[in-house]
Design a protein around this motif. Structure first.
Motif, PDB file in Angstrom:
ATOM      1  N   TYR A   5       0.849  -1.188   0.000  1.00  0.00           N
ATOM      2  CA  TYR A   5       0.000   0.000   0.000  1.00  0.00           C
ATOM      3  C   TYR A   5       0.884   1.237   0.000  1.00  0.00           C
ATOM      4  CZ  TYR A   5      -3.760  -3.185   1.224  1.00  0.00           C
ATOM      5  OH  TYR A   5      -4.677  -4.203   1.208  1.00  0.00           O
ATOM      6  N   LEU A   6       0.328   2.330  -0.449  1.00  0.00           N
ATOM      7  CA  LEU A   6       1.037   3.607  -0.475  1.00  0.00           C
ATOM      8  C   LEU A   6       0.724   4.374   0.804  1.00  0.00           C
ATOM      9  CD1 LEU A   6       0.099   4.693  -4.115  1.00  0.00           C
ATOM     10  CD2 LEU A   6       2.208   3.577  -3.363  1.00  0.00           C
ATOM     11  N   GLY A   7       1.774   4.835   1.467  1.00  0.00           N
ATOM     12  CA  GLY A   7       1.596   5.709   2.618  1.00  0.00           C
ATOM     13  C   GLY A   7       1.445   7.152   2.142  1.00  0.00           C
ATOM     14  N   THR A   8       1.329   8.045   3.087  1.00  0.00           N
ATOM     15  CA  THR A   8       1.107   9.455   2.764  1.00  0.00           C
ATOM     16  C   THR A   8       2.200  10.021   1.863  1.00  0.00           C
ATOM     17  OG1 THR A   8       0.011   9.688   4.896  1.00  0.00           O
ATOM     18  CG2 THR A   8       0.666  11.712   3.801  1.00  0.00           C
ATOM     19  N   ALA A   9       3.459   9.754   2.173  1.00  0.00           N
ATOM     20  CA  ALA A   9       4.567  10.290   1.376  1.00  0.00           C
ATOM     21  C   ALA A   9       4.556   9.714  -0.034  1.00  0.00           C
ATOM     22  CB  ALA A   9       5.901  10.018   2.051  1.00  0.00           C
ATOM     23  N   ALA A  10       4.268   8.426  -0.159  1.00  0.00           N
ATOM     24  CA  ALA A  10       4.233   7.800  -1.478  1.00  0.00           C
ATOM     25  C   ALA A  10       3.059   8.315  -2.310  1.00  0.00           C
ATOM     26  CB  ALA A  10       4.157   6.275  -1.336  1.00  0.00           C
ATOM     27  N   VAL A  11       1.929   8.573  -1.657  1.00  0.00           N
ATOM     28  CA  VAL A  11       0.782   9.160  -2.367  1.00  0.00           C
ATOM     29  C   VAL A  11       1.153  10.546  -2.874  1.00  0.00           C
ATOM     30  CG1 VAL A  11      -1.561  10.070  -2.087  1.00  0.00           C
ATOM     31  CG2 VAL A  11      -0.987   7.829  -1.163  1.00  0.00           C
ATOM     32  N   ALA A  12       1.768  11.350  -2.016  1.00  0.00           N
ATOM     33  CA  ALA A  12       2.163  12.702  -2.410  1.00  0.00           C
ATOM     34  C   ALA A  12       3.086  12.666  -3.620  1.00  0.00           C
ATOM     35  CB  ALA A  12       2.843  13.411  -1.238  1.00  0.00           C
ATOM     36  N   ALA A  34      -9.013   5.159   3.209  1.00  0.00           N
ATOM     37  CA  ALA A  34      -7.823   4.308   3.158  1.00  0.00           C
ATOM     38  C   ALA A  34      -8.245   2.854   2.961  1.00  0.00           C
ATOM     39  CB  ALA A  34      -7.019   4.453   4.445  1.00  0.00           C
ATOM     40  N   ASP A  35      -7.449   2.116   2.208  1.00  0.00           N
ATOM     41  CA  ASP A  35      -7.722   0.697   1.993  1.00  0.00           C
ATOM     42  C   ASP A  35      -7.296  -0.135   3.186  1.00  0.00           C
ATOM     43  OD1 ASP A  35      -8.789   0.823  -0.713  1.00  0.00           O
ATOM     44  OD2 ASP A  35      -6.784   1.492  -1.271  1.00  0.00           O
ATOM     45  N   VAL A  36      -6.386   0.391   3.978  1.00  0.00           N
ATOM     46  CA  VAL A  36      -5.920  -0.296   5.182  1.00  0.00           C
ATOM     47  C   VAL A  36      -5.536   0.768   6.208  1.00  0.00           C
ATOM     48  CG1 VAL A  36      -3.517  -0.463   4.417  1.00  0.00           C
ATOM     49  CG2 VAL A  36      -4.396  -2.115   6.054  1.00  0.00           C
ATOM     50  N   ILE A  37      -5.820   0.478   7.473  1.00  0.00           N
ATOM     51  CA  ILE A  37      -5.405   1.351   8.572  1.00  0.00           C
ATOM     52  C   ILE A  37      -4.702   0.480   9.602  1.00  0.00           C
ATOM     53  CG2 ILE A  37      -6.145   2.864  10.451  1.00  0.00           C
ATOM     54  CD1 ILE A  37      -8.492   3.718   8.691  1.00  0.00           C
ATOM     55  N   ILE A  38      -3.494   0.882   9.952  1.00  0.00           N
ATOM     56  CA  ILE A  38      -2.721   0.166  10.960  1.00  0.00           C
ATOM     57  C   ILE A  38      -2.710   1.036  12.210  1.00  0.00           C
ATOM     58  CG2 ILE A  38      -0.456  -0.766  11.565  1.00  0.00           C
ATOM     59  CD1 ILE A  38       0.012  -1.038   8.500  1.00  0.00           C
ATOM     60  N   THR A  39      -3.156   0.482  13.319  1.00  0.00           N
ATOM     61  CA  THR A  39      -3.196   1.215  14.577  1.00  0.00           C
ATOM     62  C   THR A  39      -1.831   1.140  15.248  1.00  0.00           C
ATOM     63  OG1 THR A  39      -5.528   0.660  14.822  1.00  0.00           O
ATOM     64  CG2 THR A  39      -4.380   1.412  16.788  1.00  0.00           C
ATOM     65  N   THR A  40      -1.299   2.313  15.574  1.00  0.00           N
ATOM     66  CA  THR A  40      -0.012   2.394  16.266  1.00  0.00           C
ATOM     67  C   THR A  40      -0.184   3.265  17.508  1.00  0.00           C
ATOM     68  OG1 THR A  40       0.800   4.382  15.159  1.00  0.00           O
ATOM     69  CG2 THR A  40       1.169   2.279  14.030  1.00  0.00           C
ATOM     70  N   PRO A  41       0.731   3.198  18.460  1.00  0.00           N
ATOM     71  CA  PRO A  41       0.634   4.047  19.651  1.00  0.00           C
ATOM     72  C   PRO A  41       0.624   5.544  19.319  1.00  0.00           C
ATOM     73  CG  PRO A  41       2.222   2.304  20.025  1.00  0.00           C
ATOM     74  CD  PRO A  41       1.843   2.248  18.576  1.00  0.00           C
ATOM     75  N   SER A  42       1.275   5.933  18.217  1.00  0.00           N
ATOM     76  CA  SER A  42       1.327   7.356  17.864  1.00  0.00           C
ATOM     77  C   SER A  42       0.194   7.780  16.931  1.00  0.00           C
ATOM     78  CB  SER A  42       2.677   7.691  17.227  1.00  0.00           C
ATOM     79  OG  SER A  42       2.862   6.914  16.063  1.00  0.00           O
ATOM     80  N   GLY A  43      -0.696   6.874  16.606  1.00  0.00           N
ATOM     81  CA  GLY A  43      -1.834   7.220  15.756  1.00  0.00           C
ATOM     82  C   GLY A  43      -1.950   6.265  14.580  1.00  0.00           C
ATOM     83  N   PRO A  44      -3.028   6.398  13.818  1.00  0.00           N
ATOM     84  CA  PRO A  44      -3.251   5.475  12.702  1.00  0.00           C
ATOM     85  C   PRO A  44      -2.318   5.749  11.528  1.00  0.00           C
ATOM     86  CG  PRO A  44      -4.961   7.145  12.727  1.00  0.00           C
ATOM     87  CD  PRO A  44      -4.118   7.363  13.952  1.00  0.00           C
ATOM     88  N   LEU A  45      -1.895   4.682  10.894  1.00  0.00           N
ATOM     89  CA  LEU A  45      -1.151   4.771   9.637  1.00  0.00           C
ATOM     90  C   LEU A  45      -2.112   4.345   8.534  1.00  0.00           C
ATOM     91  CD1 LEU A  45       2.290   3.134  10.503  1.00  0.00           C
ATOM     92  CD2 LEU A  45       1.785   5.551  10.200  1.00  0.00           C
ATOM     93  N   TRP A  48      -3.106   3.223   0.991  1.00  0.00           N
ATOM     94  CA  TRP A  48      -3.998   3.180  -0.168  1.00  0.00           C
ATOM     95  C   TRP A  48      -3.396   2.285  -1.233  1.00  0.00           C
ATOM     96  CZ3 TRP A  48      -2.859   7.529   2.597  1.00  0.00           C
ATOM     97  CH2 TRP A  48      -3.927   8.243   3.138  1.00  0.00           C
ATOM     98  N   ALA A  49      -4.240   1.514  -1.886  1.00  0.00           N
ATOM     99  CA  ALA A  49      -3.791   0.736  -3.034  1.00  0.00           C
ATOM    100  C   ALA A  49      -3.470   1.711  -4.162  1.00  0.00           C
ATOM    101  CB  ALA A  49      -4.885  -0.233  -3.477  1.00  0.00           C
ATOM    102  N   PRO A  50      -2.459   1.433  -4.964  1.00  0.00           N
ATOM    103  CA  PRO A  50      -2.143   2.325  -6.078  1.00  0.00           C
ATOM    104  C   PRO A  50      -3.361   2.581  -6.978  1.00  0.00           C
ATOM    105  CG  PRO A  50      -0.382   0.738  -5.794  1.00  0.00           C
ATOM    106  CD  PRO A  50      -1.493   0.334  -4.867  1.00  0.00           C
ATOM    107  N   GLU A  51      -4.195   1.575  -7.174  1.00  0.00           N
ATOM    108  CA  GLU A  51      -5.385   1.735  -8.012  1.00  0.00           C
ATOM    109  C   GLU A  51      -6.367   2.733  -7.407  1.00  0.00           C
ATOM    110  OE1 GLU A  51      -4.525  -1.389  -6.679  1.00  0.00           O
ATOM    111  OE2 GLU A  51      -3.278  -1.907  -8.395  1.00  0.00           O
ATOM    112  N   THR A  52      -6.477   2.746  -6.091  1.00  0.00           N
ATOM    113  CA  THR A  52      -7.363   3.699  -5.405  1.00  0.00           C
ATOM    114  C   THR A  52      -6.895   5.122  -5.666  1.00  0.00           C
ATOM    115  OG1 THR A  52      -7.857   2.085  -3.667  1.00  0.00           O
ATOM    116  CG2 THR A  52      -8.265   4.408  -3.148  1.00  0.00           C
ATOM    117  N   ILE A  53      -5.594   5.349  -5.543  1.00  0.00           N
ATOM    118  CA  ILE A  53      -5.047   6.692  -5.746  1.00  0.00           C
ATOM    119  C   ILE A  53      -5.144   7.099  -7.211  1.00  0.00           C
ATOM    120  CG2 ILE A  53      -2.928   8.078  -5.612  1.00  0.00           C
ATOM    121  CD1 ILE A  53      -4.456   7.506  -2.912  1.00  0.00           C
ATOM    122  N   ASP A  54      -4.877   6.176  -8.128  1.00  0.00           N
ATOM    123  CA  ASP A  54      -4.979   6.499  -9.557  1.00  0.00           C
ATOM    124  C   ASP A  54      -6.409   6.884  -9.934  1.00  0.00           C
ATOM    125  OD1 ASP A  54      -2.279   5.950  -9.756  1.00  0.00           O
ATOM    126  OD2 ASP A  54      -2.569   3.969 -10.660  1.00  0.00           O
ATOM    127  N   ALA A  55      -7.401   6.161  -9.404  1.00  0.00           N
ATOM    128  CA  ALA A  55      -8.811   6.491  -9.691  1.00  0.00           C
ATOM    129  C   ALA A  55      -9.179   7.840  -9.080  1.00  0.00           C
ATOM    130  CB  ALA A  55      -9.715   5.390  -9.156  1.00  0.00           C
TER     131      ALA A  55
END
Length: 71
Positions: A5-12, A34-45, A48-55
């Motif tokens: 999946y693409l994170g924020t920096a990769a989407v940008a 987001a297509d996936v959300i990973i819960t971390t102590p510092s907040g959600p990560l 997005w799938a590349p196809e989601t961002i392209d669309a």
């Protein structure tokens, strides 16, 4: 097989915007869910799938488009 999946920096980078702009779009609910959300102590990560961002990119109005005006 691992799904990537693409994170924020990769989407940008993919859409030619800054990370700050993508974060602003997230806060304003202008990004697709987001297509996936990973819960971390510092907040959600978000990821997005590349196809989601392209669309999403293909459906955005062009630069300078006034989306607040009605016809």
């Amino acid at each position: 097989m691992t799904t990537e999946y693409l994170g924020t920096a990769a989407v940008a980078e993919r859409v030619g915007l800054t990370v700050a702009t993508i974060r602003s779009y997230i806060r304003k609910d202008l990004m697709p869910d987001a297509d996936v959300i990973i819960t971390t102590p510092s907040g959600p990560l978000r990821g997005w799938a590349p196809e989601t961002i392209d669309a999403w990119q293909a459906s955005r109005p062009g630069q300078g488009a006034r989306t607040d005006l009605t016809k």
